[in-house]
Motif scaffolding. Structure first.
Motif, PDB file in Angstrom:
ATOM      1  N   THR A  21       0.853  -1.194   0.000  1.00 18.04           N
ATOM      2  CA  THR A  21       0.000   0.000   0.000  1.00 18.04           C
ATOM      3  C   THR A  21       0.881   1.233   0.000  1.00 18.04           C
ATOM      4  N   LEU A  22       0.733   2.058  -1.015  1.00 19.98           N
ATOM      5  CA  LEU A  22       1.533   3.278  -1.126  1.00 19.98           C
ATOM      6  C   LEU A  22       1.039   4.302  -0.116  1.00 19.98           C
ATOM      7  N   ASN A  23       1.954   4.813   0.724  1.00 20.69           N
ATOM      8  CA  ASN A  23       1.591   5.784   1.756  1.00 20.69           C
ATOM      9  C   ASN A  23       2.270   7.136   1.570  1.00 20.69           C
ATOM     10  N   GLY A  24       2.901   7.344   0.440  1.00 19.60           N
ATOM     11  CA  GLY A  24       3.607   8.596   0.157  1.00 19.60           C
ATOM     12  C   GLY A  24       4.565   8.350  -0.983  1.00 19.60           C
ATOM     13  N   LYS A  25       5.229   9.386  -1.444  1.00 18.77           N
ATOM     14  CA  LYS A  25       6.079   9.208  -2.627  1.00 18.77           C
ATOM     15  C   LYS A  25       7.300   8.331  -2.354  1.00 18.77           C
ATOM     16  N   SER A  26       7.684   8.202  -1.090  1.00 17.95           N
ATOM     17  CA  SER A  26       8.850   7.383  -0.740  1.00 17.95           C
ATOM     18  C   SER A  26       8.515   6.275   0.242  1.00 17.95           C
ATOM     19  N   LYS A  27       7.228   6.060   0.520  1.00 16.64           N
ATOM     20  CA  LYS A  27       6.828   5.195   1.618  1.00 16.64           C
ATOM     21  C   LYS A  27       5.789   4.177   1.149  1.00 16.64           C
ATOM     22  N   ILE A  28       5.984   2.928   1.566  1.00 16.51           N
ATOM     23  CA  ILE A  28       5.030   1.879   1.218  1.00 16.51           C
ATOM     24  C   ILE A  28       4.879   0.916   2.390  1.00 16.51           C
ATOM     25  N   GLN A  29       3.652   0.518   2.642  1.00 22.08           N
ATOM     26  CA  GLN A  29       3.364  -0.502   3.655  1.00 22.08           C
ATOM     27  C   GLN A  29       3.360  -1.849   2.953  1.00 22.08           C
ATOM     28  N   THR A  30       4.206  -2.747   3.412  1.00 24.66           N
ATOM     29  CA  THR A  30       4.297  -4.055   2.762  1.00 24.66           C
ATOM     30  C   THR A  30       3.111  -4.929   3.154  1.00 24.66           C
ATOM     31  N   SER A  31       2.985  -6.020   2.456  1.00 21.05           N
ATOM     32  CA  SER A  31       1.895  -6.959   2.711  1.00 21.05           C
ATOM     33  C   SER A  31       2.244  -7.886   3.873  1.00 21.05           C
ATOM     34  N   THR A  32       1.220  -8.422   4.505  1.00 19.23           N
ATOM     35  CA  THR A  32       1.444  -9.398   5.579  1.00 19.23           C
ATOM     36  C   THR A  32       1.800 -10.762   4.999  1.00 19.23           C
TER      37      THR A  32
END
Length: 198
Positions: free
Chosen positions: A177-188
């Motif tokens: 899940t993209l949370n910003g231009k440099s940040k992503i939440q990975t999958s479980t």
């Protein structure tokens, strides 16, 4: 004189804005979730946040324990392979920030298997690629070949549930899940793959 001062203010503003474009460091006070920062110089920072609300929890004992683990690792793998950055009690949480000399040390210490590689290496079979990626720009579905077209981009594979910061801009990703231009939440579950511009 006014023009001179205005010029200096404008230059300083531009320098400050340019400095804000890159993720320089993880700071304990800003940590809201487990986070990993992959830097372009090859170093890694990792922050862990844990509930610390029991009366018998002791921050001093935790600090001693972490220092022992860091020292043991460094004795086996070389001085400063891992360095304790911060350990703070923030509200009911203990926030730990560790600095790693390289991704290999992070993988070994955290018992994970993250990979950073070039787009060429990724295309040549170094990692298992999905058929499609999502564009960070507009969410469009594109082919893996299109996502890996730019040879200046890097490819990051993460196999743990964490928030990932890259020292650059996310261009394409999958299973996250993209949370910003440099940040992503990975999958479980499964690999999260990020194509980014350093």
């Amino acid at each position: 004189m006014k023009r001179y001062i205005l010029s200096i203010v404008l230059i300083l503003s531009m320098v400050m804005l340019a400095g804000c474009n890159k993720n320089k460091a993880i700071v304990a006070d800003d940590v809201k979730a487990n986070t990993v920062l992959i830097k372009n110089d090859g170093t890694v920072q990792a922050a862990t946040i844990e509930n610390f609300d029991k009366d018998y929890y002791n921050l001093e004992e935790l600090t001693t324990f972490i220092n022992e683990k860091v020292n043991e690792y460094n004795q086996r793998n070389g001085a400063d392979s891992v360095v304790l950055g911060e350990l703070k009690l923030i509200g009911a949480n203990a926030v730990l920030v560790l600095n790693f000399k390289g991704l290999g040390h992070y993988n070994s210490f955290a018992d994970t298997n993250a990979v950073v590689t070039s787009t060429n290496s990724a295309k040549n079979g170094e990692i298992t690629l999905p058929d499609t990626f999502l564009s960070a720009k507009d969410g469009a579905v594109i082919s893996a070949a299109e996502a890996l077209k730019n040879e200046k981009y890097k490819v990051l594979v993460v196999q743990e549930n964490t928030e990932v910061l890259v020292d650059g801009t996310v261009k394409y990703y999958t299973n996250g899940t993209l949370n910003g231009k440099s940040k992503i939440q990975t999958s479980t579950e499964g690999d999260t793959i990020v194509v980014y511009k350093p």
